[in-house]
Design a protein around this motif. Structure first.
Motif, PDB file in Angstrom:
ATOM      1  N   THR A  38      -0.174   5.238  -2.549  1.00 44.92           N
ATOM      2  CA  THR A  38       0.647   4.056  -2.319  1.00 44.92           C
ATOM      3  C   THR A  38       2.115   4.398  -2.489  1.00 44.92           C
ATOM      4  O   THR A  38       2.977   3.962  -1.713  1.00 44.92           O
ATOM      5  CB  THR A  38       0.237   2.949  -3.312  1.00 44.92           C
ATOM      6  OG1 THR A  38      -1.164   2.791  -3.238  1.00 44.92           O
ATOM      7  CG2 THR A  38       0.911   1.635  -2.977  1.00 44.92           C
ATOM      8  N   ASN A  39       2.430   5.202  -3.499  1.00 46.01           N
ATOM      9  CA  ASN A  39       3.822   5.573  -3.732  1.00 46.01           C
ATOM     10  C   ASN A  39       4.373   6.459  -2.609  1.00 46.01           C
ATOM     11  O   ASN A  39       5.531   6.337  -2.218  1.00 46.01           O
ATOM     12  CB  ASN A  39       3.958   6.277  -5.093  1.00 46.01           C
ATOM     13  CG  ASN A  39       3.639   5.316  -6.241  1.00 46.01           C
ATOM     14  OD1 ASN A  39       3.528   4.109  -6.022  1.00 46.01           O
ATOM     15  ND2 ASN A  39       3.494   5.846  -7.443  1.00 46.01           N
ATOM     16  N   THR A  40       3.515   7.334  -2.082  1.00 46.05           N
ATOM     17  CA  THR A  40       3.921   8.173  -0.946  1.00 46.05           C
ATOM     18  C   THR A  40       4.309   7.285   0.235  1.00 46.05           C
ATOM     19  O   THR A  40       5.351   7.466   0.870  1.00 46.05           O
ATOM     20  CB  THR A  40       2.758   9.110  -0.522  1.00 46.05           C
ATOM     21  OG1 THR A  40       2.371   9.886  -1.644  1.00 46.05           O
ATOM     22  CG2 THR A  40       3.190  10.042   0.609  1.00 46.05           C
ATOM     23  N   LEU A  41       3.463   6.300   0.512  1.00 46.67           N
ATOM     24  CA  LEU A  41       3.721   5.393   1.620  1.00 46.67           C
ATOM     25  C   LEU A  41       5.013   4.602   1.377  1.00 46.67           C
ATOM     26  O   LEU A  41       5.835   4.424   2.285  1.00 46.67           O
ATOM     27  CB  LEU A  41       2.533   4.446   1.802  1.00 46.67           C
ATOM     28  CG  LEU A  41       2.515   3.623   3.079  1.00 46.67           C
ATOM     29  CD1 LEU A  41       2.532   4.537   4.295  1.00 46.67           C
ATOM     30  CD2 LEU A  41       1.275   2.734   3.127  1.00 46.67           C
ATOM     31  N   ALA A  42       5.201   4.142   0.138  1.00 47.15           N
ATOM     32  CA  ALA A  42       6.398   3.368  -0.201  1.00 47.15           C
ATOM     33  C   ALA A  42       7.656   4.194   0.055  1.00 47.15           C
ATOM     34  O   ALA A  42       8.643   3.714   0.630  1.00 47.15           O
ATOM     35  CB  ALA A  42       6.345   2.926  -1.663  1.00 47.15           C
TER      36      ALA A  42
ATOM     37  N   LEU B 106       4.051   2.269  18.559  1.00 46.58           N
ATOM     38  CA  LEU B 106       4.180   1.981  17.118  1.00 46.58           C
ATOM     39  C   LEU B 106       2.825   2.043  16.422  1.00 46.58           C
ATOM     40  O   LEU B 106       2.714   2.458  15.267  1.00 46.58           O
ATOM     41  CB  LEU B 106       4.769   0.585  16.908  1.00 46.58           C
ATOM     42  CG  LEU B 106       6.234   0.436  17.275  1.00 46.58           C
ATOM     43  CD1 LEU B 106       6.686  -0.996  17.042  1.00 46.58           C
ATOM     44  CD2 LEU B 106       7.089   1.400  16.453  1.00 46.58           C
ATOM     45  N   LEU B 107       1.818   1.606  17.163  1.00 45.19           N
ATOM     46  CA  LEU B 107       0.445   1.648  16.684  1.00 45.19           C
ATOM     47  C   LEU B 107       0.129   3.051  16.180  1.00 45.19           C
ATOM     48  O   LEU B 107      -0.579   3.247  15.204  1.00 45.19           O
ATOM     49  CB  LEU B 107      -0.410   1.364  17.912  1.00 45.19           C
ATOM     50  CG  LEU B 107      -1.803   0.891  17.784  1.00 45.19           C
ATOM     51  CD1 LEU B 107      -1.789  -0.542  17.339  1.00 45.19           C
ATOM     52  CD2 LEU B 107      -2.454   0.992  19.165  1.00 45.19           C
TER      53      LEU B 107
ATOM     54  N   TYR C 218       1.389   7.254   9.502  1.00 54.85           N
ATOM     55  CA  TYR C 218       1.633   6.856   8.105  1.00 54.85           C
ATOM     56  C   TYR C 218       0.333   6.827   7.319  1.00 54.85           C
ATOM     57  O   TYR C 218       0.249   7.295   6.191  1.00 54.85           O
ATOM     58  CB  TYR C 218       2.280   5.466   8.027  1.00 54.85           C
ATOM     59  CG  TYR C 218       3.565   5.347   8.778  1.00 54.85           C
ATOM     60  CD1 TYR C 218       4.317   6.464   9.122  1.00 54.85           C
ATOM     61  CD2 TYR C 218       4.052   4.107   9.146  1.00 54.85           C
ATOM     62  CE1 TYR C 218       5.492   6.349   9.819  1.00 54.85           C
ATOM     63  CE2 TYR C 218       5.245   3.976   9.844  1.00 54.85           C
ATOM     64  CZ  TYR C 218       5.957   5.102  10.188  1.00 54.85           C
ATOM     65  OH  TYR C 218       7.113   4.977  10.881  1.00 54.85           O
ATOM     66  N   GLU C 219      -0.706   6.263   7.963  1.00 53.61           N
ATOM     67  CA  GLU C 219      -2.008   6.186   7.275  1.00 53.61           C
ATOM     68  C   GLU C 219      -2.518   7.576   6.937  1.00 53.61           C
ATOM     69  O   GLU C 219      -3.095   7.799   5.885  1.00 53.61           O
ATOM     70  CB  GLU C 219      -3.044   5.465   8.148  1.00 53.61           C
ATOM     71  CG  GLU C 219      -2.949   3.950   8.043  1.00 53.61           C
ATOM     72  CD  GLU C 219      -3.757   3.261   9.127  1.00 53.61           C
ATOM     73  OE1 GLU C 219      -4.708   3.864   9.645  1.00 53.61           O
ATOM     74  OE2 GLU C 219      -3.392   2.113   9.479  1.00 53.61           O
TER      75      GLU C 219
ATOM     76  N   ASP D 221      -4.581  11.809   3.820  1.00 51.17           N
ATOM     77  CA  ASP D 221      -4.489  13.247   3.520  1.00 51.17           C
ATOM     78  C   ASP D 221      -4.412  13.448   2.026  1.00 51.17           C
ATOM     79  O   ASP D 221      -5.121  14.242   1.435  1.00 51.17           O
ATOM     80  CB  ASP D 221      -3.156  13.815   4.047  1.00 51.17           C
ATOM     81  CG  ASP D 221      -3.335  14.425   5.430  1.00 51.17           C
ATOM     82  OD1 ASP D 221      -4.299  14.008   6.091  1.00 51.17           O
ATOM     83  OD2 ASP D 221      -2.510  15.278   5.815  1.00 51.17           O
ATOM     84  N   HIS D 222      -3.505  12.670   1.471  1.00 50.11           N
ATOM     85  CA  HIS D 222      -3.190  12.767   0.081  1.00 50.11           C
ATOM     86  C   HIS D 222      -4.374  12.425  -0.797  1.00 50.11           C
ATOM     87  O   HIS D 222      -4.723  13.141  -1.735  1.00 50.11           O
ATOM     88  CB  HIS D 222      -2.033  11.805  -0.177  1.00 50.11           C
ATOM     89  CG  HIS D 222      -1.353  12.135  -1.436  1.00 50.11           C
ATOM     90  ND1 HIS D 222      -1.703  11.543  -2.596  1.00 50.11           N
ATOM     91  CD2 HIS D 222      -0.389  13.033  -1.714  1.00 50.11           C
ATOM     92  CE1 HIS D 222      -0.936  12.044  -3.556  1.00 50.11           C
ATOM     93  NE2 HIS D 222      -0.141  12.948  -3.042  1.00 50.11           N
ATOM     94  N   SER D 223      -5.035  11.322  -0.435  1.00 54.46           N
ATOM     95  CA  SER D 223      -6.186  10.908  -1.236  1.00 54.46           C
ATOM     96  C   SER D 223      -7.272  11.980  -1.190  1.00 54.46           C
ATOM     97  O   SER D 223      -7.876  12.305  -2.198  1.00 54.46           O
ATOM     98  CB  SER D 223      -6.759   9.604  -0.693  1.00 54.46           C
ATOM     99  OG  SER D 223      -5.766   8.620  -0.700  1.00 54.46           O
TER     100      SER D 223
END
Lengths: 407, 407
Positions: A13-17, A387-388, A394-395, A400-402
């Motif tokens: 979540t922080n990465t996305l933020a 944009l899709l 982004y997802e 990836d991270h998770s």
């Protein structure tokens, strides 16, 4: 039930933020990122390094010097990632190439001459090739987004059914294009694409719950709830063109009677204009056509503006029924915002104020109902289709991270 | 923008997850809680101790012995916390006393003889007193929830306007009752309360996006999106009774014409029945009244079941318009579930199958549309009003925690 929060999903979540902050405000210093997100300096540094290694963001030197030091700025990489968006519509095809900052780099357009499968697929393919050729390295193209009308299966990438398109049932369009270009393809219902454009860079940037209504040959709706596309139980949400306005009304292409589309779609306006002319009741339109104009929405609108009373009454009917239908949506949902777009909005001077009157008159007295008109014109759906794909990127940043941490 | 996650909000979320798990599955062992939530043994022990000290949960000895040990079970405390829920409706007042496990401990009901302010307030007050007196210690009553029709300001606790209620404009009902009883009061729109009942313990327990339609003297709707009450831009969402079915239709109490309520509310059915009788067109109803029955919905329904054709046609009209209006909701929202409740549902045998036919016929061919009838009858809104307060208690569990840690 409330889900428990674990450390690795917190990190995602922080990465996305952080990424969203850079996308929105970049070029931006780490200190400013800290102010916007509340993330610690350490977290920002770690996550930034990771995003730089993925070529999603870049570090650039500031031109300003602060207390003898030149602070670094972080920005979304605009030279490493491109996306193609294509809008396939009865009124024409539009394709755009955008960068990760959502700027249009190149745009191409094709007329929809004969709307059959082979013609449509060959035009799509031709447009995509042209955009790919304009980039120095085709591997920089991260995806192709497609905005499609009618019924689609977004998950499978199949166009199920499009009214007015010939041989266009169950076309596995995602697979066809992926096989041809070797680039990942995503498809989406066209009003959803237009809504995404408004959400990311238009009228709905700070609006979580809104509706986008596309008034074109058909009438479609996108519903954004909590900032996300709302699809409904089995993906049928947004069939706004087929709400019943009058159970005794005209037969609709869907098989029902008196649907909104039978009063207010561009197709209905054209059909009624043709009928009126045949009956000798649309003299201004008749004159225009005798002078060489084709029977298009633009010509019909010209006749209305030229005081052709019969044609004006067609636009009046459309305004009345649209107004009532939108008032009903307000009565049920009281959305934060309704955005109108599509071909019909090119002629808003003829019907919009009457439509607004009907919304005011027919909706619940206390219900606020902001209605605005999209400013993106004919590119809205193509941009949204691209944009899709940025959302998909982004997802992936997050998933990836998770995976890496083992969530 | 995505919010960053900090450790203290993580802890609050976990507290709520644990509490919800115990509420749903209790009595339950820590091991089972671990399986349901994925929380660590240590976290469960720490949070459980905190909730026990707040008297929200209790530890009880299991009757089973496992490998020589008697495992402890955790359960929601059913003797320390009670809540009162009151439903104020033109067709009558209902009040319930429930425990934290959402079981009804006591129920009282009053007829709505004269619907004016002093009469309504005195009945509410009398019912609440009776329920308070049934508990050994009044401090165990943690709150009073009120389900109200019409326009309300839930935040301020004020009833703004209720059709058919005399002198009932801008009544600060929260303050009035809090001053009288010294217990916190929450008010909510009645269909929202009924929806909460379905969500917590009825048909919608696993459904995140659904609608509850109350068909009573008026027609109201509650919209639950992502598991929460959706109120719209300025709290006007759910005015389903006032969608326009026919712009040339009868005048409605809201000032508009041809609203759904002018075809399908209990009030309309009663009014049309009275008119038909005056014209001598409702012989069965006339006979029933001459035998001493009062002109109520029950009597009108009896006439319809007794083959009074005019009265049957009134129910048929209601079914037709309700069917079309619900189909329109399906076309726009394709909700996961629509639940029907309210007084009219006591007579579903007369109109429900015809209504379902119209929904099937008028909605988009691919749209699934599960429609079910609430099983809670006349207690649904009162239970929901109390549940509103259990949610408040849960929220306090979490916010207490955040404050303590200093989020």
């Amino acid at each position: 039930m409330t889900k428990v929060v674990k450390h690795n999903s917190m990190r995602s979540t922080n990465t996305l933020a952080l990424f969203e902050c850079i996308r929105k405000y970049g070029p931006i210093t780490k200190k400013e990122i800290q102010q916007h997100t509340g993330l610690s300096w350490g977290s920002i540094s770690t996550i930034a390094l990771e995003l730089i290694s993925k070529k999603l963001i870049v570090e650039i030197k500031s031109s300003e010097t602060v207390v003898g030091r030149t602070p670094c700025l972080l920005d979304v990489s605009s030279t490493d990632n491109f996306i193609i968006g294509v809008d396939v519509n009865l009124s024409g095809l539009t394709a755009v190439l955008i960068d990760l900052k959502c700027r249009i780099i190149k745009k191409v357009r094709e007329e929809m001459s004969v709307p059959n499968k082979s013609n449509i697929l060959s035009k799509i393919s031709h447009m995509i090739s042209e955009l790919i050729d304009s980039v120095d390295d085709r591997h920089k193209i991260k995806g192709i987004g497609l905005a499609l009308p009618g019924d689609i299966d977004a998950q499978q990438g199949v166009s199920i059914f499009v009214p007015h398109f010939e041989d266009f049932s169950k076309v596995p369009i995602k697979k066809i294009l992926e096989d041809e270009f070797g680039i990942e393809v995503t498809i989406e219902h066209d009003p959803n694409c237009m809504a995404l454009t408004e959400r990311r860079m238009g009228l709905a940037q700070n609006v979580d719950n809104f509706m986008f209504i596309r008034l074109s040959m058909g009438i479609g709706m996108s519903i954004i709830m909590g900032g996300k596309i709302y699809r409904g139980l089995n993906g049928s949400a947004g069939q706004f063109g087929h709400v019943t306005m009058n159970p005794d009304g005209p037969r609709c292409s869907c098989g029902n009677y008196g649907c909104l589309e039978t009063y207010a779609s561009c197709e209905t306006i054209l059909r009624k204009s043709r009928e009126g002319m045949k009956m000798g009741r649309a003299p201004v339109l008749e004159t225009l056509l005798s002078q060489g104009d084709r029977l298009t929405l633009a010509t019909v609108a010209k006749a209305a503006r030229g005081s052709d009373e019969f044609i004006m009454s067609i636009f009046d009917d459309a305004a009345t029924y649209l107004g009532i239908a939108i008032a009903n949506v307000v009565n049920i949902f009281n959305p934060e915002l309704i955005v109108l777009g599509g071909d019909l909005m090119n002629y808003q001077d003829i019907f919009l104020s009457k439509m607004r009157c009907f919304v005011d008159f027919k909706c619940w007295k206390n219900a606020k109902h902001p209605i605005e008109v999209s400013t993106f014109g004919s590119e809205a759906a193509a941009i949204g289709a691209a944009l899709l794909f940025t959302d998909k990127i982004y997802e992936e940043v997050v998933s990836d991270h998770s995976e890496k941490i083992g969530d």
